[in-house]
Design an enzyme around this catalytic site. Sequence first.
Site, short mmCIF file in Angstrom:
data_model
loop_
_atom_site.label_atom_id
_atom_site.label_comp_id
_atom_site.label_asym_id
_atom_site.label_seq_id
_atom_site.Cartn_x
_atom_site.Cartn_y
_atom_site.Cartn_z
N ASP A 1 0.82 -1.22 0.00
CA ASP A 1 0.00 0.00 0.00
C ASP A 1 0.85 1.26 0.00
OD1 ASP A 1 -2.29 -1.69 0.37
OD2 ASP A 1 -1.73 -1.82 2.49
N LYS B 1 2.14 2.31 -4.96
CA LYS B 1 2.80 1.84 -6.18
C LYS B 1 1.97 2.19 -7.40
CE LYS B 1 2.80 -2.37 -4.64
NZ LYS B 1 2.41 -2.18 -3.25
N GLY C 1 -4.42 -4.09 -4.56
CA GLY C 1 -5.42 -3.08 -4.88
C GLY C 1 -4.73 -1.77 -5.18
N HIS C 2 -4.65 -1.45 -6.44
CA HIS C 2 -4.02 -0.19 -6.82
C HIS C 2 -5.11 0.85 -7.03
CE1 HIS C 2 -0.15 -1.72 -6.92
NE2 HIS C 2 -0.07 -2.13 -8.16
N GLN D 1 1.74 -6.22 -3.56
CA GLN D 1 2.16 -6.37 -2.16
C GLN D 1 3.56 -5.74 -2.01
OE1 GLN D 1 1.02 -9.73 -3.54
NE2 GLN D 1 -0.97 -8.89 -3.22
#
Length: 435
Positions: free
Chosen positions: A15, A18, A42-43, A223
């Site tokens: 988180d 990225k 989750g981007h 991750q």
Amino acid sequence: MSKTNIAVLGAQWGDEGKGKIVDMLTPHFAAVARYQGGHNAGHTVYVQGKKFVLHLIPSGILHPGVTCIIGNGVVVDPQALFKEVDELARMGIDVNGRLLVSEKAHVILPYHRELDVLSEARRGERKIGTTSRGIGPAYEDKIGRRGIRVCDLLGDREALAQEVRENVSARNRMIIDSTLDWKPLFDQVVAFGERMRPWVADVSLFLDRTIKQGKNVMFEGAQATLLDIDHGTYPFVTSSNASIGGVCTGLGVPPKAIGGVLGVAKAYTTRVGEGPLPTELSGELSERLRESGQEYGASTGRPRRCGWYDAVVVRYSARINGLDAIALTKLDVLDGLPEVQLCTGYKTASGSMMEFPADLRLLAAAEPVYETLPGWSSPTKGVTQFDKLPAEAQRYIRRLEEASGVSCAIISTGSDRDETIVRGDSVVAGWLGRV
Ligand code: GDP
């Protein structure tokens, strides 16, 4: 066009932002390739105020003309993939012709999700805090040599039927009173395969050809290093190699193809799920970071645990990944704090510890050694040049660089693409052909 292929990966516990960094660098690359993880990533990317949350498909998809690749190291939940493709279509983005899924990627089947929930429940107090999306069980099947790959969905139907039958009966033996029927599942996976067929490719071959044509590729990590199955805080980790080694195994590219490695690190530290976090804060300060940083999981909405920047962690990440530079994100979240702290080492019962330990008991007992620096009252939010940052923020970054042993080539001062500093004399400027 950029001068080399680069890997962008998380240097902390994930988180780090990225998504934004990958997104802003993407126009310099012909392809963006994911090498591990699943739809637990989750981007969140904001483009002109519009919010996109991507779980499986590289965020490069938001840029016309960029090919997005899901490598063999990724585990693919076909339903999650279709959902994302459909959502993108609703937003006016067509993935066809630009999305490639490795024929060797393993498939997450619907029952993997149940196994995930079950395995967390069985761990009780020692639960990992997974996203319960079946990712771990799918990797277990992969390593246990009973997994089903994308190419299996498209090949011989008899062989697939047998694999599904065997997997279902193994699963029925694991879950008491379970009598899952293999046939409806078989029909479902055949349909999955048919919908995926146009996207399925030999990703390694595609990348090799792309690179040989003189085009450049970005390898996108999901991750982060401290969640890596081998180098992270085991067992509170993800089930794949999120660190640099995963690029080669998860895409079928040689180490020589990686020309540079950019680690993404937040100006503080967060972690979601269980496991030790040496610089974790509690109370008002933690709340303050969580609220200003909007530290809630993009995939699950879970509140993230927050703490000060830990240079021991980033030094370790720099070593494991061979980081050429850091993209430091969310500096603006620290705006307005009277002082900021930086962890440079740990204190333990047996003395000081400067290197990140393997034994989690040592880590859990480690007490951070902090340096306190003055905060800044004028905002960094939206600043695009290093020398326009408040002097105290510049000082914080310089000290953070020294303590981490890597320089910050990019500094992010807000969630928008434009709210970014790219330092002109940095290695990243070189990669982008700016110097
Ligand atoms: P990722 O998985 O590493 O991409 O991280 P997430 O998407 O879970 O979290 C990043 C969040 O931080 C997103 O909502 C971004 O828009 C936001 N973000 C990224 N960089 C910055 C920044 O410099 N400042 C602020 N305030 N938010 C940022």
